[in-house]
Design an enzyme around this catalytic site. Structure first.
Site, PDB file in Angstrom:
ATOM      1  N   HIS A 124       0.335   3.448 -13.530  1.00  0.00           N
ATOM      2  CA  HIS A 124       1.053   2.892 -12.184  1.00  0.00           C
ATOM      3  C   HIS A 124       2.503   3.613 -11.778  1.00  0.00           C
ATOM      4  O   HIS A 124       2.365   4.458 -11.267  1.00  0.00           O
ATOM      5  CB  HIS A 124       1.192   1.587 -13.382  1.00  0.00           C
ATOM      6  CG  HIS A 124       1.682   0.082 -13.111  1.00  0.00           C
ATOM      7  ND1 HIS A 124       1.892   0.125 -10.687  1.00  0.00           N
ATOM      8  CD2 HIS A 124       2.090  -1.102 -13.490  1.00  0.00           C
ATOM      9  CE1 HIS A 124       2.934  -0.927 -11.231  1.00  0.00           C
ATOM     10  NE2 HIS A 124       3.008  -1.667 -12.035  1.00  0.00           N
ATOM     11  N   HIS A 145      -5.191   4.786  -4.761  1.00  0.00           N
ATOM     12  CA  HIS A 145      -4.722   2.876  -4.662  1.00  0.00           C
ATOM     13  C   HIS A 145      -5.717   2.293  -4.872  1.00  0.00           C
ATOM     14  O   HIS A 145      -7.129   2.298  -4.249  1.00  0.00           O
ATOM     15  CB  HIS A 145      -3.601   2.500  -3.195  1.00  0.00           C
ATOM     16  CG  HIS A 145      -2.447   1.429  -3.820  1.00  0.00           C
ATOM     17  ND1 HIS A 145      -3.064   0.189  -3.902  1.00  0.00           N
ATOM     18  CD2 HIS A 145      -1.237   1.390  -4.154  1.00  0.00           C
ATOM     19  CE1 HIS A 145      -2.014  -0.160  -4.129  1.00  0.00           C
ATOM     20  NE2 HIS A 145      -1.424   0.518  -4.018  1.00  0.00           N
ATOM     21  N   ASP A 178       4.070   6.240  -4.581  1.00  0.00           N
ATOM     22  CA  ASP A 178       5.312   7.485  -5.736  1.00  0.00           C
ATOM     23  C   ASP A 178       5.115   8.857  -5.153  1.00  0.00           C
ATOM     24  O   ASP A 178       6.046   9.794  -6.059  1.00  0.00           O
ATOM     25  CB  ASP A 178       4.142   8.149  -7.251  1.00  0.00           C
ATOM     26  CG  ASP A 178       4.306   6.140  -7.427  1.00  0.00           C
ATOM     27  OD1 ASP A 178       5.912   5.727  -7.575  1.00  0.00           O
ATOM     28  OD2 ASP A 178       3.567   5.810  -7.512  1.00  0.00           O
TER      29      ASP A 178
HETATM   30  N1  COA Z   1      -6.808  11.863  -7.506  1.00  0.00           N
HETATM   31  C1  COA Z   1      -8.409  12.280  -7.828  1.00  0.00           C
HETATM   32  N2  COA Z   1      -9.575  11.452  -7.354  1.00  0.00           N
HETATM   33  C2  COA Z   1      -8.899   9.989  -6.854  1.00  0.00           C
HETATM   34  C3  COA Z   1      -7.810   9.683  -7.394  1.00  0.00           C
HETATM   35  C4  COA Z   1      -6.571  10.551  -7.602  1.00  0.00           C
HETATM   36  N3  COA Z   1      -5.445  10.151  -7.863  1.00  0.00           N
HETATM   37  N4  COA Z   1      -7.366   8.340  -7.335  1.00  0.00           N
HETATM   38  C5  COA Z   1      -8.988   7.945  -7.144  1.00  0.00           C
HETATM   39  N5  COA Z   1      -9.947   9.104  -6.891  1.00  0.00           N
HETATM   40  C6  COA Z   1     -11.336   8.599  -7.312  1.00  0.00           C
HETATM   41  C7  COA Z   1     -12.143   8.794  -8.337  1.00  0.00           C
HETATM   42  O1  COA Z   1     -11.611   9.637  -9.628  1.00  0.00           O
HETATM   43  C8  COA Z   1     -12.777   7.936  -8.055  1.00  0.00           C
HETATM   44  O2  COA Z   1     -14.204   8.887  -7.393  1.00  0.00           O
HETATM   45  P1  COA Z   1     -15.290   8.870  -8.643  1.00  0.00           P
HETATM   46  O3  COA Z   1     -16.044   7.608  -8.046  1.00  0.00           O
HETATM   47  O4  COA Z   1     -16.695   9.816  -8.022  1.00  0.00           O
HETATM   48  O5  COA Z   1     -15.452   8.148 -10.406  1.00  0.00           O
HETATM   49  C9  COA Z   1     -12.793   7.461  -7.151  1.00  0.00           C
HETATM   50  O6  COA Z   1     -11.728   8.087  -6.254  1.00  0.00           O
HETATM   51  C10 COA Z   1     -12.226   5.391  -7.897  1.00  0.00           C
HETATM   52  O7  COA Z   1     -10.912   6.050  -8.406  1.00  0.00           O
HETATM   53  P2  COA Z   1     -10.701   4.555  -9.984  1.00  0.00           P
HETATM   54  O8  COA Z   1      -9.728   5.222 -10.343  1.00  0.00           O
HETATM   55  O9  COA Z   1     -11.186   4.262  -9.645  1.00  0.00           O
HETATM   56  O10 COA Z   1     -10.111   3.954  -8.171  1.00  0.00           O
HETATM   57  P3  COA Z   1      -9.022   2.585  -8.777  1.00  0.00           P
HETATM   58  O11 COA Z   1      -8.996   1.473  -7.692  1.00  0.00           O
HETATM   59  O12 COA Z   1      -9.439   2.500 -10.148  1.00  0.00           O
HETATM   60  O13 COA Z   1      -7.685   3.592  -9.129  1.00  0.00           O
HETATM   61  C11 COA Z   1      -5.244   3.934  -8.971  1.00  0.00           C
HETATM   62  C12 COA Z   1      -6.977   3.646  -7.929  1.00  0.00           C
HETATM   63  C13 COA Z   1      -4.958   4.164  -8.509  1.00  0.00           C
HETATM   64  C14 COA Z   1      -5.514   3.925 -10.675  1.00  0.00           C
HETATM   65  C15 COA Z   1      -6.182   5.458  -8.695  1.00  0.00           C
HETATM   66  O14 COA Z   1      -6.172   6.221  -7.536  1.00  0.00           O
HETATM   67  C16 COA Z   1      -5.628   7.223  -9.246  1.00  0.00           C
HETATM   68  O15 COA Z   1      -5.341   7.112 -10.755  1.00  0.00           O
HETATM   69  N6  COA Z   1      -4.296   7.577  -9.006  1.00  0.00           N
HETATM   70  C17 COA Z   1      -3.426   7.917  -9.498  1.00  0.00           C
HETATM   71  C18 COA Z   1      -2.583   7.679 -10.017  1.00  0.00           C
HETATM   72  C19 COA Z   1      -1.415   7.239  -9.636  1.00  0.00           C
HETATM   73  O16 COA Z   1      -0.856   8.148  -8.256  1.00  0.00           O
HETATM   74  N7  COA Z   1      -0.515   5.874  -9.614  1.00  0.00           N
HETATM   75  C20 COA Z   1       0.258   5.057  -8.592  1.00  0.00           C
HETATM   76  C21 COA Z   1      -0.587   3.456  -7.788  1.00  0.00           C
HETATM   77  S1  COA Z   1       0.770   2.922  -6.755  1.00  0.00           S
END
Ligand code: COA
Length: 373
Positions: free
Chosen positions: A219, A258, A309
């Site tokens: 987050h 996201h 971010d």
């Molecule tokens: N880097 C690498 N792979 C990513 C990624 C990232 N930043 N964000 C998503 N993915 C990939 C995941 O590994 C997953 O791949 P898979 O299906 O092969 O396992 C797929 O995309 C779905 O990701 P997931 O984390 O399950 O989706 P989510 O909707 O829960 O995730 C976030 C949303 C924001 C948690 C995720 O994109 C993330 O962890 N981002 C990095 C942290 C971040 O920038 N947070 C601030 C958000 S505003």
């Protein structure tokens, strides 16, 4: 309901809200009906804060009064300063924010929900001073005066950090950044605040719940993690090879992706241009080129785009803001959105207490302790 659909409550509509739309077709990102582009380009952060906390855009007189009020609310009680001095230097700045809000809740408790907007304004006005009093006490051995001659929260924050008047460009970028971070619907920290508020707990408890939730790298903590990522590269030329290796190893690339947006984060285009502008006079301008190279590889290989971010990280870096203060800046801004959601929750409250799909053991007899293996 299938497990996939409900994991992390993705796509679950958890309530009604009139504060913000995120990624809705035809509406994009807006705060109380105003588009993020309009707000970032044509309103100050104080106008946005007033919109969120006091539910309308202020006219000039209301804005002047509001700014003066916030200036008068910057003072910190001596007891709070003593707590900040007692916290270890090694404390994570987000823990400082959480502890300080909790402490203020003991010193200036919310006796009555009618005080909620006044407390929101008090926290909005005092959070920069809280963070930077702690920071200067422990890292510069100075007990700073938490007043400044800067009228805006953006200018005030930068003045307290650097001890000198920030440039017009720095103030503008910080102001826009605060607007972009102010509100984002039912994100994890806002939802945490609403859950706490739904128990009819006090305002400060809801805010400490939110700060604790924002702290994580999935987050708010992502802006710090994004800068740490960018700093791993010495030039844009080495980005592709190293980043592909990281992706191969299933590493999360911070500042990308996201939960709600699928193609782009509308806040990114805004902060990205400010990062570029700042880089022109920065001592490490190559971090902008590196950021662009990371963005390209992430899009080309994973169709993943930068969220707010990512370029916030380099923007803050170019303004010489220490990396551990990035997520606390998010707090200084998001306090406005959290406040709006706590008010909304309280105005039409229902205890937030969802159910779960049980997947544990079937009912079984308890074996007395002496007979257990
Ligand atoms: N880097 C690498 N792979 C990513 C990624 C990232 N930043 N964000 C998503 N993915 C990939 C995941 O590994 C997953 O791949 P898979 O299906 O092969 O396992 C797929 O995309 C779905 O990701 P997931 O984390 O399950 O989706 P989510 O909707 O829960 O995730 C976030 C949303 C924001 C948690 C995720 O994109 C993330 O962890 N981002 C990095 C942290 C971040 O920038 N947070 C601030 C958000 S505003």
């Amino acid at each position: 309901m299938s497990k996939e659909k409900t994991a992390g409550l993705a796509s679950v509509v958890a309530g009604k809200s009139a504060i913000c739309t995120v990624g809705k077709e035809g509406k994009g990102l807006n705060y109380r009906g105003y588009s993020i582009e309009d707000l970032a380009n044509n309103a100050s952060f104080e106008e946005v804060a007033y919109l969120l906390i006091h539910e309308k855009l202020p006219n000039q007189t209301e804005l002047d009064d509001y700014q003066n009020k916030l200036i008068s609310l910057r003072t910190l009680p001596q007891e709070l300063k003593s707590v900040l001095e007692c916290l270890p230097k090694t404390t994570h700045p987000m823990d400082v924010m959480r502890t300080a809000v909790s402490t203020l809740g003991c010193l200036e408790p919310e006796d009555d929900f009618n005080q909620q907007a006044a407390i929101a304004d008090r926290l909005l006005a005092s959070l920069p001073g809280i963070l930077l009093y702690w920071y200067h006490f422990h890292f510069q051995s100075q007990k700073i005066d938490v007043q400044s001659t800067e009228n805006t929260l953006a200018g005030h924050f930068l003045y307290l950090l650097k001890g000198k008047t920030p440039t017009a460009l720095e103030k503008q970028v910080m102001d826009v950044s605060l607007t972009l971070y102010a509100e984002h619907e039912f994100n994890a920290s806002t939802f945490a605040a609403r859950v706490a508020a739904s128990t009819l707990s006090d305002f400060y408890s809801a805010i400490t719940s939110a700060i604790g939730t924002l702290r994580g790298p999935l987050h708010g903590g992502a802006n710090e993690a994004a800068m740490e990522l960018i700093q791993r590269f010495e030039s844009a030329d080495e980005v592709e090879e190293k980043l592909l290796e990281m992706l191969k190893n299933k590493e999360k690339i911070m500042g990308f992706g996201h939960r709600v947006y699928s193609e782009c984060d509308p806040r990114n285009a805004i902060i990205r241009q400010w990062s570029q502008k700042l880089s022109l006079n920065a001592k490490d301008p190559h971090y902008y080129e590196i950021s662009e190279a990371i963005e390209k590889v992430m899009w080309d290989t994973k169709n993943l785009f930068p969220n707010l971010d990512f370029y916030s990280a380099s923007s803050y870096y170019f303004m010489n803001i220490p990396v551990p203060l990035y997520t606390p800046i998010f707090v200084c801004s998001r306090i406005t959105g959290w406040a709006a959601h706590i008010f909304e929750q309280r105005a039409n409250n229902a205890l937030i207490r969802p159910g779960s799909e049980y997947n544990g053991p079937e009912p079984r007899a308890l074996i007395p302790i002496k007979q257990r293996d």
